[in-house]
Structure formats: structure tokens, C-alpha cells
Design a protein around this motif. Structure first.
Motif, PDB file in Angstrom:
ATOM      1  N   PHE A 135       7.928 120.537 -16.997  1.00 24.80           N
ATOM      2  CA  PHE A 135       8.720 120.139 -15.834  1.00 24.80           C
ATOM      3  C   PHE A 135       8.731 121.272 -14.814  1.00 24.80           C
ATOM      4  CE2 PHE A 135      10.599 117.544 -19.272  1.00 24.80           C
ATOM      5  CZ  PHE A 135      10.369 116.295 -18.718  1.00 24.80           C
ATOM      6  N   TYR A 136       8.129 121.023 -13.652  1.00 17.09           N
ATOM      7  CA  TYR A 136       8.014 122.086 -12.659  1.00 17.09           C
ATOM      8  C   TYR A 136       9.280 122.285 -11.835  1.00 17.09           C
ATOM      9  CZ  TYR A 136       6.895 118.159  -9.462  1.00 17.09           C
ATOM     10  OH  TYR A 136       6.919 116.988  -8.747  1.00 17.09           O
ATOM     11  N   ASP A 137      10.169 121.291 -11.821  1.00 12.23           N
ATOM     12  CA  ASP A 137      11.359 121.425 -10.987  1.00 12.23           C
ATOM     13  C   ASP A 137      12.651 121.457 -11.801  1.00 12.23           C
ATOM     14  OD1 ASP A 137      11.164 118.829 -11.837  1.00 12.23           O
ATOM     15  OD2 ASP A 137      11.358 117.916  -9.855  1.00 12.23           O
ATOM     16  N   ALA A 138      12.533 121.769 -13.082  1.00 11.35           N
ATOM     17  CA  ALA A 138      13.732 121.937 -13.915  1.00 11.35           C
ATOM     18  C   ALA A 138      14.334 123.313 -13.642  1.00 11.35           C
ATOM     19  CB  ALA A 138      13.379 121.803 -15.385  1.00 11.35           C
ATOM     20  N   PRO A 139      15.614 123.507 -13.947  1.00  9.90           N
ATOM     21  CA  PRO A 139      16.226 124.823 -13.740  1.00  9.90           C
ATOM     22  C   PRO A 139      15.466 125.916 -14.476  1.00  9.90           C
ATOM     23  CG  PRO A 139      17.901 123.176 -14.219  1.00  9.90           C
ATOM     24  CD  PRO A 139      16.582 122.510 -14.449  1.00  9.90           C
ATOM     25  N   VAL A 140      15.382 127.079 -13.847  1.00  7.38           N
ATOM     26  CA  VAL A 140      14.698 128.211 -14.464  1.00  7.38           C
ATOM     27  C   VAL A 140      15.328 128.509 -15.822  1.00  7.38           C
ATOM     28  CG1 VAL A 140      14.125 130.657 -14.247  1.00  7.38           C
ATOM     29  CG2 VAL A 140      14.078 129.172 -12.228  1.00  7.38           C
TER      30      VAL A 140
END
Length: 269
Positions: free
Chosen positions: A115-120
Motif C-alpha cells: 500500500f503506497y498511501d498507507a500511514p508511514v
């Protein structure tokens, strides 16, 4: 082998543009990109045309209907599929095509995803917990690896064998799971394979986690994806059909499936 890539889209122009850029940067370019417009009201079609994609239209709303339209219209020997919000690694076409060249028994392949846009800090956990669990749990029900619609490829000949059996207009199930059931039916107990390339990792959006109640809906659709197939969707039946000797050994404690197959001779496969 010629490669087509199918992308269903509905009102997702911004993500589609990024997805198409990732395909344009492949080490081996696909022979065609087919974008299936599923009734978009934004500029998704304009984005697709600007990128050189061939656009098909499917007015019946639903990803199964849109994806099936794309598979039908694809001209390649291999038909890839991703979502409009997928971002594909540069070697995606090359690696998946190579899988079929090196494994003539393979009918389809899907890959890993993150997932590229999940929280760091949560990307790896969510990827393992969702994508990894999906392959393991759904694979256990199917008796073979499943397909992951955000990043997959299949032989056109395999699609042609099941195109009249898939549930194209049933919005109550997952189209990739439904397709995996039917493709799996082609190879259960035979030398064919659905392959999971965990070493190839596509980037996908975590948007489904941000939509309230969607996980309950996804679980319901997963159950239905098996249930609509009746007896053919029952995990026990699928495992029995795949390898009755191994399953019987496990149930009775009668030794390893490999030993039984060796004693049984060529009739075991």
C-alpha cells in the motif's frame, strides 16, 4: 507472446494517469493497453486516450462487467489486469511474461502488493496482513493460489475457456475470486498452475480501508464468491478434486500424500 493490459475505470482519472505512466515506463512495453470505461463522468476517457490506450465502454456498472469486457476485447496472447489506482514496478510486464515462458503449465499469475498511501510505518504491516492473508486464506479455500485483480496476468486461452462461466454482472462478489474459481477448475488435479509471484511487488491504494463499512462488505462478497458456485465452491470438495490421495491421508493419518502417490502410480495425477 503479445501482451495486453486491461484497466477497468470509473471516475478515477487522477489515479489512472499515474497507472498509465507506470505502464509507459516498463522495461518491456505491453503491446496494447485497454482501458474499460465503466460510465465515468470525469475525464478518465480523455486521460486514457491521451496516453495512447484503446478505450472500450461498458455501461453496466460493476468491476466484473468492466473487466470481462476488457478481457474479451484484448488482442494479446497474455492478458494482464490492474486497477486504475495500481502503480506497477518497471519490470512487471517483463517478469510476468517470463513466468509463462518458463512455466508452460501456468494459466495465470498474480503478484505481491504494498500500500503506497498507507500511514508511514503501517505499509508493511497492512500489506502482509491484507495481501498476504488474502492469498493464504482464499488460497486455502480454493485449493490453489488465488488471483489478485490489482496485479495479475493470464493466458488468453485460459480466459476463452471460462469466459461464458464467470459471473460478469454479479456485483455481490469479487470478480478476481470468481475468475480464480473457474480457472482453478481447469487445473485441479491436472498439471496446470495459478502462480503467486511474491517477489514482484506492485503498489496499490489503501483507499478501501478508509471507507466505512467496506471491510464487512468485502467479507460478505468473499463468502458469496464461493457460495455462488455451489458444490464447486466448497473448499473440501476442491481439495478432494485436486489431490484425493493426499487429502485422504491427512484425514485418516495414513502417512504422507507423497508416499501414497508414489505407491498409486500414474493414476494419482
Amino acid at each position: 507472446m503479445r501482451v495486453s493490459v486491461v484497466i477497468p475505470v470509473r471516475d478515477d482519472a487522477r489515479h489512472l494517469e499515474v497507472c498509465l505512466r507506470s505502464l509507459a515506463r516498463q522495461t518491456v512495453l505491453p503491446d496494447e493497453v485497454v482501458v474499460v470505461d465503466n460510465g465515468s463522468s470525469d475525464d478518465s476517457v480523455a486521460v486514457a486516450l491521451a496516453a495512447g490506450a484503446r478505450v472500450l465502454h461498458q455501461p453496466v456498472v460493476g468491476i466484473a462487467a468492466a473487466a470481462s469486457t476488457g478481457y474479451d476485447g484484448a488482442l494479446g496472447d497474455l492478458v494482464g489486469r490492474c486497477d486504475a489506482d495500481s502503480v506497477l514496478p518497471r519490470t512487471w510486464v517483463e517478469e510476468l511474461s517470463r513466468t509463462f515462458a518458463e512455466r508452460p503449465e501456468a494459466v495465470a499469475v498474480s503478484t505481491g502488493a504494498r500500500f503506497y498511501d498507507a500511514p508511514v510505518g503501517l505499509q508493511r504491516i497492512l500489506s502482509l496482513g491484507y495481501v498476504g492473508a488474502y492469498h493464504v486464506l482464499v488460497g486455502a479455500g480454493l485449493a490453489h493460489w488465488p488471483l489478485f485483480g490489482s496485479t495479475m496476468m493470464m493466458r488468453r486461452s485460459a480466459w476463452e475457456a471460462v469466459r461464458d462461466e464467470v459471473h460478469r454482472r454479479d456485483i455481490g462478489l469479487h470478480d478476481d475470486m470468481d475468475l480464480a474459481v473457474h480457472l482453478g477448475d481447469l487445473v485441479l488435479g491436472r498439471p496446470g498452475r495459478i502462480v503467486w509471484r511474491r517477489d514482484v511487488v506492485a503498489a496499490i491504494s489503501a483507499r478501501p480501508f478508509a471507507r466505512g463499512g467496506r471491510q464487512w462488505l468485502r467479507s460478505t462478497r468473499a463468502v458469496r464468491s464461493f457460495a455462488v458456485h455451489g458444490r464447486d465452491g466448497v473448499p473440501f470438495v476442491r481439495w478432494w478434486r485436486r489431490d484425493p490421495f493426499s487429502l485422504r491421508a491427512g484425514l485418516t493419518g495414513g502417512g504422507s500424500g507423497g508416499a501414497r502417490r508414489a505407491r498409486s502410480g500414474p493414476r494419482a495425477r
